[in-house]
Write a protein that holds these residues in place. Structure first.
Motif, PDB file in Angstrom:
ATOM      1  N   GLY A   7       0.990  -1.315   0.063  1.00 51.60           N
ATOM      2  CA  GLY A   7      -0.155   0.227  -0.334  1.00 51.60           C
ATOM      3  C   GLY A   7       1.062   1.186  -0.331  1.00 51.60           C
ATOM      4  N   ARG A   8       0.412   2.373   0.521  1.00 51.58           N
ATOM      5  CA  ARG A   8       0.677   3.356  -0.229  1.00 51.58           C
ATOM      6  C   ARG A   8       0.497   4.880   0.345  1.00 51.58           C
ATOM      7  N   PHE A   9       1.400   5.913   0.530  1.00 49.08           N
ATOM      8  CA  PHE A   9       1.311   7.505   0.986  1.00 49.08           C
ATOM      9  C   PHE A   9       1.673   8.150   0.137  1.00 49.08           C
ATOM     10  N   ALA A  10       1.303   8.872  -0.686  1.00 51.47           N
ATOM     11  CA  ALA A  10       2.091   9.330  -1.880  1.00 51.47           C
ATOM     12  C   ALA A  10       1.460  11.172  -2.163  1.00 51.47           C
ATOM     13  N   PRO A  11       2.035  11.417  -1.218  1.00 52.76           N
ATOM     14  CA  PRO A  11       1.505  12.946  -1.072  1.00 52.76           C
ATOM     15  C   PRO A  11       2.481  14.061  -1.834  1.00 52.76           C
ATOM     16  N   SER A  12       1.605  14.662  -2.800  1.00 51.80           N
ATOM     17  CA  SER A  12       2.910  15.886  -3.413  1.00 51.80           C
ATOM     18  C   SER A  12       3.441  17.132  -1.838  1.00 51.80           C
ATOM     19  N   PRO A  13       4.426  17.484  -2.611  1.00 50.42           N
ATOM     20  CA  PRO A  13       5.491  18.303  -1.746  1.00 50.42           C
ATOM     21  C   PRO A  13       5.033  19.636  -1.823  1.00 50.42           C
ATOM     22  N   VAL A  43       7.294  10.430  -3.374  1.00 50.35           N
ATOM     23  CA  VAL A  43       6.611  12.064  -3.083  1.00 50.35           C
ATOM     24  C   VAL A  43       6.697  12.244  -4.570  1.00 50.35           C
ATOM     25  N   GLU A  44       5.001  12.790  -5.143  1.00 55.83           N
ATOM     26  CA  GLU A  44       4.718  12.849  -5.987  1.00 55.83           C
ATOM     27  C   GLU A  44       4.879  14.814  -6.503  1.00 55.83           C
ATOM     28  N   ASP A  45       6.161  14.727  -6.671  1.00 59.30           N
ATOM     29  CA  ASP A  45       6.633  15.895  -6.738  1.00 59.30           C
ATOM     30  C   ASP A  45       6.808  16.484  -8.965  1.00 59.30           C
ATOM     31  N   ASP A  47       4.891  17.905  -9.834  1.00 62.61           N
ATOM     32  CA  ASP A  47       4.201  19.342  -9.788  1.00 62.61           C
ATOM     33  C   ASP A  47       4.205  19.932  -9.219  1.00 62.61           C
ATOM     34  N   ARG A  48       3.221  21.492  -8.303  1.00 62.39           N
ATOM     35  CA  ARG A  48       2.931  21.694  -7.282  1.00 62.39           C
ATOM     36  C   ARG A  48       4.170  21.276  -6.129  1.00 62.39           C
ATOM     37  N   VAL A  49       5.982  21.503  -6.973  1.00 59.65           N
ATOM     38  CA  VAL A  49       6.712  21.715  -5.501  1.00 59.65           C
ATOM     39  C   VAL A  49       7.396  23.037  -4.494  1.00 59.65           C
ATOM     40  N   ALA A 178       1.977  13.517 -16.776  1.00 62.29           N
ATOM     41  CA  ALA A 178       0.445  14.107 -16.142  1.00 62.29           C
ATOM     42  C   ALA A 178       0.404  13.201 -15.081  1.00 62.29           C
ATOM     43  N   TYR A 179       0.186  13.618 -14.143  1.00 58.30           N
ATOM     44  CA  TYR A 179      -0.166  12.490 -12.776  1.00 58.30           C
ATOM     45  C   TYR A 179      -0.852  11.547 -13.127  1.00 58.30           C
ATOM     46  N   ASN A 180      -2.271  11.089 -14.020  1.00 62.76           N
ATOM     47  CA  ASN A 180      -2.518  10.280 -14.363  1.00 62.76           C
ATOM     48  C   ASN A 180      -1.624   8.459 -14.824  1.00 62.76           C
ATOM     49  N   ALA A 182       1.473   9.026 -14.357  1.00 65.87           N
ATOM     50  CA  ALA A 182       2.792   9.094 -13.265  1.00 65.87           C
ATOM     51  C   ALA A 182       2.498   8.148 -12.174  1.00 65.87           C
ATOM     52  N   VAL A 183       1.148   8.279 -11.887  1.00 63.74           N
ATOM     53  CA  VAL A 183       0.652   8.044 -10.525  1.00 63.74           C
ATOM     54  C   VAL A 183       0.609   5.314 -11.600  1.00 63.74           C
ATOM     55  N   VAL A 184       0.204   5.518 -12.612  1.00 67.52           N
ATOM     56  CA  VAL A 184      -0.258   3.981 -12.694  1.00 67.52           C
ATOM     57  C   VAL A 184       0.861   3.506 -13.160  1.00 67.52           C
ATOM     58  N   VAL A 196      -4.821   3.623  -1.520  1.00 70.90           N
ATOM     59  CA  VAL A 196      -5.839   3.955  -0.226  1.00 70.90           C
ATOM     60  C   VAL A 196      -5.467   5.585  -0.142  1.00 70.90           C
ATOM     61  N   ARG A 197      -6.747   6.090  -0.383  1.00 66.93           N
ATOM     62  CA  ARG A 197      -6.503   8.110  -0.888  1.00 66.93           C
ATOM     63  C   ARG A 197      -7.454   8.879  -0.562  1.00 66.93           C
ATOM     64  N   GLY A 198      -7.546   9.847   0.057  1.00 68.13           N
ATOM     65  CA  GLY A 198      -8.587  10.530  -0.336  1.00 68.13           C
ATOM     66  C   GLY A 198      -9.991  10.402  -1.505  1.00 68.13           C
ATOM     67  N   ASP A 200     -11.278  12.860  -2.939  1.00 69.73           N
ATOM     68  CA  ASP A 200     -11.225  13.638  -4.081  1.00 69.73           C
ATOM     69  C   ASP A 200     -10.453  13.260  -5.100  1.00 69.73           C
ATOM     70  N   LEU A 201      -9.911  11.828  -5.307  1.00 69.08           N
ATOM     71  CA  LEU A 201      -9.722  11.404  -6.250  1.00 69.08           C
ATOM     72  C   LEU A 201     -10.367  10.196  -6.748  1.00 69.08           C
ATOM     73  N   LEU A 202     -11.379   9.916  -6.366  1.00 73.72           N
ATOM     74  CA  LEU A 202     -12.262   8.802  -6.348  1.00 73.72           C
ATOM     75  C   LEU A 202     -12.824   9.006  -7.900  1.00 73.72           C
TER      76      LEU A 202
HETATM   77  N1  GLU Z   1      -0.122  13.640  -5.153  1.00 74.35           N
HETATM   78  C1  GLU Z   1      -1.815  13.100  -4.263  1.00 74.35           C
HETATM   79  C2  GLU Z   1      -2.182  13.947  -4.091  1.00 74.35           C
HETATM   80  O1  GLU Z   1      -1.487  14.538  -2.836  1.00 74.35           O
HETATM   81  C3  GLU Z   1      -2.295  11.850  -4.650  1.00 74.35           C
HETATM   82  C4  GLU Z   1      -2.187  10.993  -5.445  1.00 74.35           C
HETATM   83  C5  GLU Z   1      -2.962   9.439  -5.142  1.00 74.35           C
HETATM   84  O2  GLU Z   1      -2.793   9.080  -4.606  1.00 74.35           O
HETATM   85  O3  GLU Z   1      -2.833   8.909  -5.933  1.00 74.35           O
HETATM   86  O4  GLU Z   1      -2.948  15.034  -3.523  1.00 74.35           O
END
Ligand code: GLU
Length: 317
Positions: A7-13, A43-45, A47-49, A178-180, A182-184, A196-198, A200-202
């Motif tokens: 599993g993972r947590f992938a924040p944008s810094p 670290v999803e860097d 963009d938005r760093v 693009a995020y979509n 990179a994440v895949v 598992v994430r917020g 808002d990305l559903l």
């Molecule tokens: N980096 C994204 C964010 O911080 C999350 C991406 C993901 O969990 O798929 O909103």
């Protein structure tokens, strides 16, 4: 680690994590550990760093006891694998150049038959001559030539989710992946099979699962957690009050006391992550947003921090 998944947590810094972000990270850790998976931080860097935010976020996670089981990777260092994925799609004719500006896209969406947030494929049928001409005026973005209108996923918390899948962007016109995409690519490359994430990305999950299928990658298991919101119902933000570990430390709250508040919001016992894990049952997770009124929630200085940590009899590895 091979075979058991992750599993993972992938924040944008982009800044410090607030209690809502930290709660999502805790839930991701609980899901991973309760299913025997490792837990990774990425670290999803792309963009938005914000300079310094990565180190702050990792320190905040670590203060709650959340650490990556493998070295933390940064998306900015994975360009090769994104290019390989793009080439794979290009070789199958699934990518096209798009010269639309943001304004073009917005106008198309608001046109009589337009759908908000849905790219209608304006540039899909351009002739090679036309593309040649446009390239001299604007650097193109790359879009996926989607063969479906919608795609469905099964979410452990939200149930079956069907969302539109348009010709979404794979590489932006400034060259940023693009995020979509990179994440895949990253999830698959890192052996992550549980996302598992917020929530808002559903709506992005069906796009991502569809893209995974085109790349011949397995779609992960999804669980989208309702976000933390302000009392007015807006997505929680730093301007809502003391909501970061740094703000709360100034009010006398230790990270572990904040962890107890987060665990309580999930209906779990405090004291330690291990104790929470022993009681964790995804079925009992709250399905509504977490309303955070910082002034009320963190009113008592030090709050639960004054309590010694409860001893735990069941600490899972
Ligand atoms: N980096 C994204 C964010 O911080 C999350 C991406 C993901 O969990 O798929 O909103």
């Amino acid at each position: 680690m091979a075979g058991k998944g992750a599993g993972r947590f992938a924040p944008s810094p982009s800044g410090q994590l607030h209690v809502g972000n930290l709660r999502t990270a805790v839930v991701a850790w609980l899901f991973a550990r309760s299913t025997g998976r490792s837990f990774l931080i990425r670290v999803e860097d792309l963009d938005r760093v914000r300079a310094g935010a990565e180190a702050e976020q990792l320190a905040e996670l670590s203060a709650l006891g959340l650490a990556s089981d493998e070295p933390v990777i940064r998306q900015s260092e994975q360009a090769d694998r994104y290019e390989r994925a793009l080439e794979h799609l290009q070789a199958r004719g699934l990518v096209y150049e798009c010269f639309c500006t943001r304004r073009d896209v917005a106008e198309a969406a608001s046109a009589p038959h337009g759908r908000p947030g849905f790219y209608p494929g304006t540039c899909r049928g351009l002739s090679e001559d036309e593309r040649e001409r446009r390239r001299t005026q604007r650097r193109p973005a790359l879009r996926l030539a989607s063969a479906v209108g919608t795609w469905s996923i099964e979410d452990l918390l939200a149930g079956q989710v069907t969302a539109p899948v348009d010709d979404f962007v794979l590489r932006r016109n400034d060259g940023v992946i693009a995020y979509n995409l990179a994440v895949v690519v990253d999830d698959a490359a890192q052996g992550i099979d549980q996302v598992v994430r917020g929530d808002d990305l559903l709506d992005s999950a069906p796009r991502q699962a569809y893209l995974a299928s085109l790349l011949g990658l397995p779609a992960p298991t999804y669980a989208h957690m309702p976000l933390a919101v302000s009392p007015e119902g807006r997505r929680l933000a730093k301007r809502d009050g003391a909501v970061t570990l740094e703000d709360l430390a100034r009010l006398g709250w230790s990270p572990l006391a904040v962890l107890d508040v987060i665990l309580a919001s999930l209906g779990l016992p405090g004291g330690s992550l291990g104790a929470a894990l022993a009681s964790f049952d995804p079925v009992r997770l709250p399905r509504n947003p977490w309303v955070v009124d910082p002034a009320a929630l963190f009113s008592t200085p030090a709050g639960p921090a004054c309590k010694p940590s409860a001893p735990t009899d069941k600490v899972l590895p």
